[in-house]
Design an enzyme around this catalytic site. Structure first.
Site, PDB file in Angstrom:
ATOM      1  N   ARG A  60     134.673  16.308  -7.299  1.00 20.39           N
ATOM      2  CA  ARG A  60     135.915  17.048  -7.869  1.00 20.39           C
ATOM      3  C   ARG A  60     136.740  17.183  -6.573  1.00 20.39           C
ATOM      4  NH1 ARG A  60     134.874  22.815 -10.297  1.00 20.39           N
ATOM      5  NH2 ARG A  60     133.422  21.633 -11.595  1.00 20.39           N
ATOM      6  N   SER A 165     136.967  21.751 -14.816  1.00 18.72           N
ATOM      7  CA  SER A 165     136.495  23.040 -15.168  1.00 18.72           C
ATOM      8  C   SER A 165     137.728  24.022 -14.971  1.00 18.72           C
ATOM      9  CB  SER A 165     135.437  23.642 -14.381  1.00 18.72           C
ATOM     10  OG  SER A 165     134.832  24.768 -14.715  1.00 18.72           O
ATOM     11  N   ASP A 336     137.378  29.545 -19.717  1.00 22.69           N
ATOM     12  CA  ASP A 336     138.037  28.493 -18.947  1.00 22.69           C
ATOM     13  C   ASP A 336     138.240  27.303 -19.615  1.00 22.69           C
ATOM     14  OD1 ASP A 336     135.252  27.859 -18.784  1.00 22.69           O
ATOM     15  OD2 ASP A 336     135.434  27.185 -16.398  1.00 22.69           O
ATOM     16  N   ASP A 338     137.142  24.160 -19.734  1.00 25.37           N
ATOM     17  CA  ASP A 338     136.104  23.387 -20.085  1.00 25.37           C
ATOM     18  C   ASP A 338     135.050  24.377 -20.779  1.00 25.37           C
ATOM     19  OD1 ASP A 338     134.937  24.585 -17.610  1.00 25.37           O
ATOM     20  OD2 ASP A 338     133.423  22.990 -17.636  1.00 25.37           O
ATOM     21  N   ASP A 340     132.722  26.428 -20.200  1.00 29.36           N
ATOM     22  CA  ASP A 340     131.518  26.922 -19.525  1.00 29.36           C
ATOM     23  C   ASP A 340     131.467  28.428 -19.165  1.00 29.36           C
ATOM     24  OD1 ASP A 340     132.750  26.445 -17.305  1.00 29.36           O
ATOM     25  OD2 ASP A 340     131.070  25.106 -16.630  1.00 29.36           O
ATOM     26  N   THR A 410     122.374  30.064  -5.423  1.00 29.36           N
ATOM     27  CA  THR A 410     123.622  30.168  -5.940  1.00 29.36           C
ATOM     28  C   THR A 410     123.877  28.763  -6.762  1.00 29.36           C
ATOM     29  OG1 THR A 410     124.876  29.455  -3.812  1.00 29.36           O
ATOM     30  CG2 THR A 410     124.856  31.676  -4.664  1.00 29.36           C
ATOM     31  N   GLU A 434     125.058  33.820 -13.076  1.00 32.06           N
ATOM     32  CA  GLU A 434     125.829  33.996 -11.885  1.00 32.06           C
ATOM     33  C   GLU A 434     126.838  34.817 -11.969  1.00 32.06           C
ATOM     34  OE1 GLU A 434     126.742  29.952 -10.585  1.00 32.06           O
ATOM     35  OE2 GLU A 434     128.302  29.597 -11.679  1.00 32.06           O
ATOM     36  N   LYS A 447     125.700  26.953 -17.715  1.00 31.39           N
ATOM     37  CA  LYS A 447     126.414  28.041 -18.241  1.00 31.39           C
ATOM     38  C   LYS A 447     127.194  27.737 -19.519  1.00 31.39           C
ATOM     39  CE  LYS A 447     129.718  27.127 -14.412  1.00 31.39           C
ATOM     40  NZ  LYS A 447     128.834  26.141 -13.662  1.00 31.39           N
TER      41      LYS A 447
END
Length: 616
Positions: A60, A165, A336, A338, A340, A410, A434, A447
């Site tokens: 990313r 994302s 958001d 995308d 997810d 996480t 999360e 997610k």
């Protein structure tokens, strides 16, 4: 002026780059750098930097030329390394079956450099096919949960979702899923990273630019030059929504009962791909249509109304909230870009007051509803799980109600992996989440803001029918299980050695603190070397290694600390649990007093040069 080494690196890059726009840009910049300080500085920024790291589930970065950016050459190199790794893994496993990959993309693009998620996905397909791997390129803009679902549905060896994302508009990303439909995790991610940077994978295997131009000429204007599969894409989407229908989550029948007291929903896709999926989710869950925030309805790579398209960001929901008030809506649902993640806000019309729910609060609402409607009658043992930095409330609910609850590291690569494992062990996993508004409640080990949207809307519809709201219902849950109040934040820390020093100070030479000020420590868990957990028989943690320490106190407080792996931050998560019936204000007061002592005693902020964001 830029050094000869930098200029040479840039020239070599431009020769390999199949993108005429970025290649020419770098060539011109290299020529200008000999006499132009600005050009020299920009060349340094693009090429005198570390290569983009293959990190959390992939890549990313900003869309730009150079080794640290997201661009066509980086994607080709990454896809070649990934394809080679898939082939090698198949050989090691002695599998003779044919290999398959699936690729999806969103709407990210930049006209300045002629870079886009779509183009990255096309190159990825070309690379996989060059490697002899069948590759299905999904047709049109795809939500990330659809790609995650497609990997397992197609029994693919690997999946790639090209999206940034909730990142700002200049970014794009390359997210990789393994054959279990879950984001890649150690050691697979590290092994892929090493394969990518091998010399034979850094040089394009063929002239992909010429191949793309040939396809463009032959395709007669077809989407993705005829490389995408619209029929297969529709079948996958149909199968995804059919799995929701079969999950037992669909419980509302709008033909049975009054509709006068139902909530009115406003939906925003945050200029992303979510709108058609959100519409279909409501249809599958038998819910009446929602109102769409028109200014944010369609995919728009410029994100004109929200520079940080993350429902968690301050101000990100302002447009949707204003629309809701104008259109008499009660609840805002936000994906958001995308789709997810899921954000939720509720408007109390009488007081003209908004409640923007945190990820922990949404998860509490989801988890308790899933337990009441499905879990109590399940013919399988029920499990839920959360990342370790999330609230402990759902774990407390599990203790009272008797279902299985676990914590993970996480990140959804860990949550999703554990979802799969628990399902294999015979559990009905109703929720994995999360605190960063990521929820999995329909079997996809990632997610999923599409199915979560339908579940929370179903819950709200039932509550409103009985004269309740999400806010009032959440308070009832706190009254029953206790208030859980959080103080989460971070200090700015630009020197990694300071973070290391602070963690060592917390370890106190292996003699972990048994009290901080007047507060008695009940247990300590240290996921970093030397790895220690005072609650286990062998004194070793059950979670994998990570740069994190957790202190639990006898008064119900939990304090967790970790250095960020991607940002110059030292993060803390402190939560105080109140007894059932104890007022929230009293719990907040205790948390405030205790946080001050914990942060000072453990971190010594002034001594270590830590800076609060408010002081930056």
């Amino acid at each position: 002026m830029a050094s000869q080494v930098i200029c040479s690196t840039a020239k070599e890059w431009s020769k390999l780059d199949p993108n005429q726009t970025t290649s020419t840009y770098v060539q011109n910049l290299t020529a200008q750098a000999e006499n132009d300080n600005d050009a020299s500085r920009e060349l340094d920024e693009l090429f005198n930097t570390k290569r983009i790291e293959f990190g959390t589930a992939g890549l990313r970065a900003r869309m730009q030329p150079g080794a640290s950016g997201m661009n066509d050459l980086i994607v080709i190199q990454t896809a070649q390394g990934l394809a080679r790794y898939v082939l090698d893994s198949n050989k090691k496993d002695n599998t003779s079956s044919s290999l398959k990959a699936v690729v999806g993309y969103d709407h990210r693009s930049t006209s300045k450099f002629n870079l886009s998620s779509k183009q990255f996905s096309i190159y990825t397909k070309l690379v996989f096919e060059q490697a002899g791997i069948e590759c299905i390129l999904l047709d049109g803009y795809i939500a990330t949960p659809i790609l995650a679902f497609a990997v397992r549905h197609l029994k693919a060896a690997v999946g790639v979702m090209i999206t940034a994302s909730h990142n700002p508009k200049q970014d794009d990303g390359y997210k990789v899923y393994w054959n279990d439909g879950c984001q890649i995790r150690p050691p697979v991610d590290e092994e892929i990273a090493q394969t990518i940077i091998k010399k034979e994978n850094l040089k394009p295997w063929i002239d992909y630019g010429a191949k793309l131009q040939q396809l463009k000429t032959q395709s007669d204007g077809q989407e993705c030059y005829g490389l995408s599969d619209s029929i297969q894409t529709k079948q996958i989407e149909d199968a995804y929504f059919a799995s929701i229908k079969a999950s037992g989550l669909v419980t509302y029948d709008m033909n049975n009962g009054s509709t006068t007291s139902l909530p009115k929903f406003a939906y925003t896709a945050m200029h992303g791909v979510g709108t058609p999926y959100a519409k279909r989710s409501f249809e599958v869950f038998n819910l009446p249509p929602f109102c769409i925030v028109p200014s944010q309805e369609k995919p728009d790579a410029d994100f004109p109304t929200v520079p940080f398209p993350n429902p968690e960001e301050k101000g990100a929901l302002d447009e949707a909230m204003a629309f809701s008030i104008e259109n008499d809506c009660d609840i805002v649902l936000a994906n958001d870009p995308d789709a997810d993640r899921l954000g939720v806000a509720e408007y109390k019309k009488k007081d003209r007051q908004w409640t923007v729910f945190t990820g922990d609060q949404i998860a509490t609402l989801l988890g308790c509803w899933l337990w009441e409607t499905i879990g109590k009658n399940s013919n399988k043992p029920v499990a839920m799980l959360a990342s370790t930095v999330s609230s402990k409330m759902l774990g407390a609910v599990a203790q009272v109600e008797g279902f299985h609850f676990e914590e993970t590291l996480t990140g959804f690569k860990w949550i999703g992996n554990r979802v799969n494992t628990l399902q294999d062990e015979g559990y009905r996993v109703l929720l994995g989440y999360e605190e960063a508004i990521g929820f999995a409640c329909c079997g996809v080990p990632d997610k999923d803001g599409i199915s979560a949207l339908g579940v929370i809307a179903t819950l709200a519809t039932g509550l409103y029918s009985n004269g309740e709201t999400l806010t009032s219902h959440l308070q009832k849950l706190h009254d029953k299980y206790g208030e859980f109040v959080c103080n989460n934040g971070y200090y700015r820390c630009d020197d990694p050695s300071i973070v290391k020093r602070i963690m060592q100070q917390m370890r106190n030479s292996g003699k972990y603190y048994d009290c901080l000020g007047e507060y008695k420590v009940e247990s300590v868990r240290d996921l970093g070397p030397p790895r220690y957990d005072s609650t286990t028989e062998d004194k070793k943690p059950t979670l994998p290694e990570a740069n994190m320490i957790t202190f639990r106190f006898t008064n119900g407080c939990v304090a967790q600390f970790r250095g960020s792996g991607t940002e110059p931050k030292f993060k803390y998560y402190i939560e105080m649990r109140g007894e059932p019936g104890e007022k929230k204000a009293d719990v907040e007061k205790k948390l405030s007093e205790m946080s001050r002592v914990i942060l000072e005693e453990l971190l010594h902020p002034a001594e270590n040069g830590l800076i609060l964001p408010s002081n930056l």
